[in-house]
Design a protein around this motif. Structure first.
Motif, mmCIF file in Angstrom:
data_model
loop_
_atom_site.group_PDB
_atom_site.id
_atom_site.type_symbol
_atom_site.label_atom_id
_atom_site.label_comp_id
_atom_site.label_asym_id
_atom_site.label_seq_id
_atom_site.Cartn_x
_atom_site.Cartn_y
_atom_site.Cartn_z
ATOM 1 N N GLY A 1 -2.997 5.482 -0.416
ATOM 2 C CA GLY A 1 -4.367 5.065 -0.830
ATOM 3 C C GLY A 1 -4.571 4.152 -1.835
ATOM 4 N N ARG B 1 0.781 -1.201 -0.117
ATOM 5 C CA ARG B 1 -0.011 0.060 0.143
ATOM 6 C C ARG B 1 0.890 1.275 -0.068
ATOM 7 N N SER C 1 -5.449 -1.077 -7.180
ATOM 8 C CA SER C 1 -6.783 -0.526 -7.001
ATOM 9 C C SER C 1 -6.639 0.841 -5.964
ATOM 10 N N GLY C 2 -7.325 1.841 -6.087
ATOM 11 C CA GLY C 2 -7.503 2.926 -5.558
ATOM 12 C C GLY C 2 -8.945 3.349 -5.077
ATOM 13 N N GLN C 3 -9.132 4.648 -4.627
ATOM 14 C CA GLN C 3 -10.481 4.989 -4.376
ATOM 15 C C GLN C 3 -11.329 5.014 -5.629
ATOM 16 N N GLY C 4 -12.176 4.031 -5.502
ATOM 17 C CA GLY C 4 -13.251 4.079 -6.878
ATOM 18 C C GLY C 4 -12.919 3.593 -8.149
ATOM 19 N N TRP C 5 -11.448 2.725 -8.217
ATOM 20 C CA TRP C 5 -11.149 2.248 -9.386
ATOM 21 C C TRP C 5 -10.171 0.954 -9.371
#
Length: 99
Positions: free
Chosen positions: A39, A36, A54-58
Motif C-alpha cells: 500500500g 510499491r 505515500s500511503g493511504q491518506g498520507w
C-alpha cells in the motif's frame, strides 16, 4: 542546492535497487521511477531528484539532495520493515556489514 541530473539518476537507481531487495515492486510502465509495497508508493517526481512516498491518506515529499539512505529508511518504515537489510546496504554502502 543544485542537483545534476546524472546525480539524481544515480540516487534513483540506488534507491530502486535497495527497495527491490526489500520486496518493493517496480511499476509495469515505470519500473525505476515508481515502486510499491503493502500500500505504500515511492515515486520519482521530476528530473531534479525530488521524490515522494505515500500511503493511504498520507504523503511526504523528499527534496533534491535528500540522502538515499533517508529515503530508503522512510520507505522501509512505511511498510513496517524499518531495518536496512544486508543486501540493501550493499547498494547504499552506509552501514557497516557485520563480520
Amino acid at each position: 542546492m543544485t542537483t545534476h541530473p546524472e546525480d539524481a539518476e544515480n540516487d534513483w537507481l540506488l534507491i530502486t535497487e535497495a527497495l527491490e531487495t526489500a520486496g518493493w515492486v517496480g511499476d509495469a510502465d515505470m519500473p525505476l521511477e515508481i515502486l510499491r509495497k503493502d500500500g505504500a508508493v515511492w515515486a520519482v517526481l521530476n528530473g531534479t531528484g525530488e521524490s515522494g512516498l505515500s500511503g493511504q491518506g498520507w504523503g511526504v515529499e523528499f527534496p533534491s539532495g535528500t540522502p538515499a539512505v533517508v529515503i530508503v529508511a522512510a520507505c522501509l518504515a512505511a511498510t513496517g520493515s524499518p531495518v536496512i537489510t544486508a543486501e540493501a546496504n550493499r547498494h547504499l554502502s552506509v552501514v557497516p556489514t557485520p563480520a
